[in-house]
Scaffold this motif. Structure first.
Motif, PDB file in Angstrom:
ATOM      1  N   ALA A 181      -9.029  -7.551  -2.680  1.00 37.02           N
ATOM      2  CA  ALA A 181     -10.161  -7.045  -1.950  1.00 37.02           C
ATOM      3  C   ALA A 181     -10.659  -7.689  -0.613  1.00 37.02           C
ATOM      4  CB  ALA A 181     -11.687  -6.959  -2.817  1.00 37.02           C
ATOM      5  N   ALA A 182     -11.097  -6.994   0.302  1.00 38.47           N
ATOM      6  CA  ALA A 182     -11.405  -7.663   1.501  1.00 38.47           C
ATOM      7  C   ALA A 182     -12.645  -8.321   1.462  1.00 38.47           C
ATOM      8  CB  ALA A 182     -11.936  -6.433   2.542  1.00 38.47           C
ATOM      9  N   PRO A 183     -12.567  -9.462   2.088  1.00 38.67           N
ATOM     10  CA  PRO A 183     -13.640 -10.508   2.113  1.00 38.67           C
ATOM     11  C   PRO A 183     -14.947 -10.091   2.391  1.00 38.67           C
ATOM     12  CG  PRO A 183     -12.504 -11.251   3.920  1.00 38.67           C
ATOM     13  CD  PRO A 183     -11.628  -9.978   3.186  1.00 38.67           C
ATOM     14  N   ASP A 224     -14.782  -9.477  10.908  1.00 40.84           N
ATOM     15  CA  ASP A 224     -16.032  -9.697  10.280  1.00 40.84           C
ATOM     16  C   ASP A 224     -17.162  -8.564  10.360  1.00 40.84           C
ATOM     17  OD1 ASP A 224     -17.333 -11.445   8.266  1.00 40.84           O
ATOM     18  OD2 ASP A 224     -17.935 -12.883  10.148  1.00 40.84           O
ATOM     19  N   LEU A 225     -17.243  -8.614  11.803  1.00 43.46           N
ATOM     20  CA  LEU A 225     -18.330  -7.548  12.210  1.00 43.46           C
ATOM     21  C   LEU A 225     -18.067  -5.978  11.468  1.00 43.46           C
ATOM     22  CD1 LEU A 225     -20.884  -6.997  13.679  1.00 43.46           C
ATOM     23  CD2 LEU A 225     -19.741  -6.679  15.619  1.00 43.46           C
ATOM     24  N   ARG A 226     -16.828  -5.848  11.289  1.00 38.64           N
ATOM     25  CA  ARG A 226     -16.448  -4.233  11.023  1.00 38.64           C
ATOM     26  C   ARG A 226     -16.865  -4.483   9.368  1.00 38.64           C
ATOM     27  NH1 ARG A 226     -10.789  -1.259  11.762  1.00 38.64           N
ATOM     28  NH2 ARG A 226     -11.456   0.620  10.607  1.00 38.64           N
ATOM     29  N   ARG A 227     -16.509  -5.534   8.670  1.00 39.33           N
ATOM     30  CA  ARG A 227     -16.867  -5.636   7.184  1.00 39.33           C
ATOM     31  C   ARG A 227     -18.243  -5.318   6.929  1.00 39.33           C
ATOM     32  NH1 ARG A 227     -12.449  -9.102   8.021  1.00 39.33           N
ATOM     33  NH2 ARG A 227     -13.917 -10.910   8.131  1.00 39.33           N
ATOM     34  N   ALA A 228     -19.166  -6.224   7.929  1.00 43.30           N
ATOM     35  CA  ALA A 228     -20.508  -5.966   8.019  1.00 43.30           C
ATOM     36  C   ALA A 228     -21.047  -4.372   8.239  1.00 43.30           C
ATOM     37  CB  ALA A 228     -21.435  -7.045   8.801  1.00 43.30           C
ATOM     38  N   ARG A 259     -21.339   2.055   4.402  1.00 38.22           N
ATOM     39  CA  ARG A 259     -20.332   2.557   3.142  1.00 38.22           C
ATOM     40  C   ARG A 259     -19.277   3.344   3.918  1.00 38.22           C
ATOM     41  NH1 ARG A 259     -21.811  -1.275   0.467  1.00 38.22           N
ATOM     42  NH2 ARG A 259     -23.858  -1.009  -0.507  1.00 38.22           N
ATOM     43  N   ALA A 260     -19.123   3.152   5.083  1.00 41.31           N
ATOM     44  CA  ALA A 260     -17.921   3.990   5.816  1.00 41.31           C
ATOM     45  C   ALA A 260     -16.792   2.892   6.272  1.00 41.31           C
ATOM     46  CB  ALA A 260     -18.326   4.869   6.745  1.00 41.31           C
ATOM     47  N   ALA A 261     -15.736   3.058   6.062  1.00 39.81           N
ATOM     48  CA  ALA A 261     -14.615   2.288   6.566  1.00 39.81           C
ATOM     49  C   ALA A 261     -13.950   2.601   7.759  1.00 39.81           C
ATOM     50  CB  ALA A 261     -13.659   1.920   5.551  1.00 39.81           C
ATOM     51  N   THR A 262     -14.220   3.825   8.161  1.00 39.78           N
ATOM     52  CA  THR A 262     -13.708   4.589   9.392  1.00 39.78           C
ATOM     53  C   THR A 262     -14.431   4.144  10.680  1.00 39.78           C
ATOM     54  OG1 THR A 262     -14.880   6.471   9.308  1.00 39.78           O
ATOM     55  CG2 THR A 262     -12.806   6.330   8.183  1.00 39.78           C
ATOM     56  N   ILE A 263     -13.594   3.971  11.851  1.00 33.72           N
ATOM     57  CA  ILE A 263     -14.245   3.804  12.980  1.00 33.72           C
ATOM     58  C   ILE A 263     -13.676   4.849  13.916  1.00 33.72           C
ATOM     59  CG2 ILE A 263     -13.896   2.200  15.084  1.00 33.72           C
ATOM     60  CD1 ILE A 263     -15.304   0.995  12.754  1.00 33.72           C
ATOM     61  N   PRO A 264     -14.393   5.208  14.672  1.00 34.60           N
ATOM     62  CA  PRO A 264     -15.892   4.826  15.477  1.00 34.60           C
ATOM     63  C   PRO A 264     -16.937   5.108  14.509  1.00 34.60           C
ATOM     64  CG  PRO A 264     -15.518   6.988  16.214  1.00 34.60           C
ATOM     65  CD  PRO A 264     -14.358   6.625  15.645  1.00 34.60           C
TER      66      PRO A 264
END
Length: 149
Positions: A6-8, A72-76, A82-87
């Motif tokens: 799992a991602a930290p 780290d900011l992307r994980r926050a 509750r969305a893993a996609t960017i943008p």
């Protein structure tokens, strides 16, 4: 086959940075983007065409590379949305969504209402369908004439 790790969890610093970015009244529109992402490019072009001022946080940019600050900011960000996609787009601290959700909100007027609540506005004339700013490989192709292949 071993299970994927799992991602930290995001750090407390990343969570605080995210809250600080989203709470800035001087820059109420925030685009969390990747430099190389076509969907991020699409939103930048749409915002420029509509005269929407925004802050772009390039999660893979040089300012965010050291010590995996962008990751780290992307994980926050993923934890919050509750969305893993960017943008991902926020207006006045409120999550609008990714590229297509933002385009839908522009199309139906919700985005403009959020802007106006922050004392900002946008141009709507001449933009057409916001989805037309998506990458060309996602655009419908014209029908070919019969007998041509």
């Amino acid at each position: 086959m071993p299970a994927a790790a799992a991602a930290p969890a995001p750090s407390a610093q990343a969570r605080a940075d995210l809250e600080r970015i989203l709470a800035d009244p001087e820059e109420p529109v925030v685009l969390f983007a990747l430099e190389w992402c076509e969907f991020s490019w699409s939103l930048r072009r749409l915002f420029a065409e509509a005269g929407i001022g925004f802050r772009s946080i390039e999660l893979d940019g040089p300012h965010y590379r050291e010590n995996d600050r962008g990751g780290d900011l992307r994980r926050a960000l993923a934890e919050r949305t509750r969305a893993a996609t960017i943008p991902q787009v926020f207006v006045g601290g409120q999550h609008v969504g990714g590229a297509t959700e933002t385009m839908d909100a522009i199309r139906d007027g919700r985005f403009r209402a959020c802007l106006q609540a922050c004392g900002r506005d946008m141009r709507t004339d001449g933009i057409g369908d916001p989805h037309s700013f998506l990458p060309t490989w996602l655009q419908p192709r014209p029908a070919r004439a019969a007998g041509r292949g």
